[in-house]
Enzyme design. Structure first.
Site, PDB file in Angstrom:
ATOM      1  N   HIS A 195      51.340 -14.429  29.295  1.00 43.85           N
ATOM      2  CA  HIS A 195      51.619 -15.407  28.239  1.00 43.85           C
ATOM      3  C   HIS A 195      53.097 -15.405  27.860  1.00 43.85           C
ATOM      4  O   HIS A 195      53.894 -14.598  28.353  1.00 43.85           O
ATOM      5  CB  HIS A 195      50.748 -15.133  27.008  1.00 43.85           C
ATOM      6  CG  HIS A 195      50.941 -13.783  26.389  1.00 43.85           C
ATOM      7  ND1 HIS A 195      52.039 -13.462  25.627  1.00 43.85           N
ATOM      8  CD2 HIS A 195      50.151 -12.664  26.405  1.00 43.85           C
ATOM      9  CE1 HIS A 195      51.931 -12.221  25.198  1.00 43.85           C
ATOM     10  NE2 HIS A 195      50.796 -11.703  25.657  1.00 43.85           N
ATOM     11  N   CYS A 213      49.050  -6.914  27.810  1.00 48.81           N
ATOM     12  CA  CYS A 213      49.289  -8.221  28.421  1.00 48.81           C
ATOM     13  C   CYS A 213      50.669  -8.264  29.073  1.00 48.81           C
ATOM     14  O   CYS A 213      51.503  -7.379  28.877  1.00 48.81           O
ATOM     15  CB  CYS A 213      49.169  -9.327  27.379  1.00 48.81           C
ATOM     16  SG  CYS A 213      47.465  -9.681  26.876  1.00 48.81           S
TER      17      CYS A 213
END
Length: 344
Positions: A195, A213
């Site tokens: 992301h 992440c």
């Protein structure tokens, strides 16, 4: 030193107009796995003003640790106007299939191979910290979301609350959303994503600071979001040492260990030697011992030449044959012997 300075100045002329987006490299037709952006081996720029290495990294879409490693004698927080700053130029592709996305956690860098097999795009990224490690293995993109909302897990909310920074149950889209404007969801348990980032953490790209992440610059995640489709394979690897060929020269690229991990110099040397043997197909290749030791000591991520092989007969033949011999034997020069170190 004068030659190096001249090379840097010549390259600086090319870099002043460099794109601020991800670098796209053409893949070699003969299987070479060292890619290069600029003509000069060493790329560098002069600081435009008094700034930090992080400012330069942001301008050229490099990660923080990447630019710090390349400039170990430069003050991270005070780069003087006109001071020379080294940039990444050559890269060795990770040992993975040349398809989809490869995340090499050890270098805080991603490689995306668009369909067609002729190019690779490279992006800096942040990864999970020691207690929230990004998982390894093969997975794929299962969902793409623009302007995602973030639902922080209870464990993260407790952590933030303990630091006096309570989080809401839902963080809506916007400039302070840690997911940024785009998110690619991976087929892994635990809701792992590739992301973007919020404006508060943009200088953390290229560091080991996330909750697992993979975090990218806003412009880079937008480009990846446009190119990578649902179903794209994703290879998450940890390769602190890589080797690869470029024009019959073998290069080695070495990075420091991640936080919480430690490889001794003896282990690092033995690992590098195994890679060299595999690439050269020789039991005891006659490589440059001094150059190898230096690369494994400095650990700056700069590909270093350590071995040169004789070109194949097919490579030598076009230059050796007289023009009047006609087309016979005038090959493309791509028939190099095996031993390339790549995963395709």
């Amino acid at each position: 030193m004068r030659i190096r300075a001249l090379n840097a100045l010549l390259t600086w002329g090319l870099l002043t107009s460099a794109s601020a987006f991800a670098t796209t490299y053409d893949l070699s037709a003969n299987g070479d796995t060292v890619v290069q952006e600029y003509v000069q081996p060493e790329a560098a720029v002069h600081a435009e003003q008094d700034e930090t290495l992080l400012d330069v990294a942001l301008r050229y879409r490099m990660g923080q640790m990447e630019i710090v490693r390349l400039n170990q004698k430069v003050d991270r927080w005070h780069v003087k106007k006109g001071e020379l700053v080294r940039l990444a130029n050559r890269r060795i592709l990770p040992d993975t299939p040349h398809e989809g996305i490869t995340l090499n956690l050890s270098e805080y860098r991603m490689y995306y191979y668009p369909p067609g097999g002729r190019q690779v795009m490279s992006f800096a990224h942040g990864i999970g910290r020691q207690d929230w490690k990004t998982p390894l293995g093969k997975t794929k993109i299962i969902k793409k979301v623009k302007d995602p909302s973030w639902h922080p897990p209870e464990s993260i909310r407790r952590e933030h609350a303990a630091m006096g920074d309570p989080l809401p149950e839902v963080v809506p889209p916007g400039p302070h959303n840690p997911l940024g404007a785009y998110a690619l969801y991976l087929n892994l348990p635990g809701d792992y994503r590739i992301h973007g980032t919020d404006i508060d953490k943009i200088y953390g790209i290229g560091m080991q600071i996330t909750h697992g992440c993979v975090r990218m610059y806003p412009e880079d995640i937008e480009a990846l979001y446009r190119h990578a489709e649902v179903g794209t394979p994703v290879y998450i690897v940890k390769q602190p040492i890589k080797v690869g060929w470029l024009d019959n020269t073998l290069y080695i690229e070495a990075h420091p260990d991640l936080e919480g991990e430690e490889m001794s110099q003896d282990q690092r040397y033995a690992f590098a030697l195994d890679l060299i043997r595999k690439a050269t197909q020789e039991e005891m290749p006659d490589f440059d011992q001094k150059a190898l030791n230096q690369a494994l000591h400095v650990l700056d991520g700069e590909p270093t030449p350590i071995y040169e092989r004789l070109p194949s007969l097919e490579q030598e033949q076009p230059a050796a044959m007289p023009r009047e011999a006609g087309g016979a034997g005038s090959g493309s020069g791509s028939g190099s012997p095996g031993g390339y170190y790549h995963g395709s």
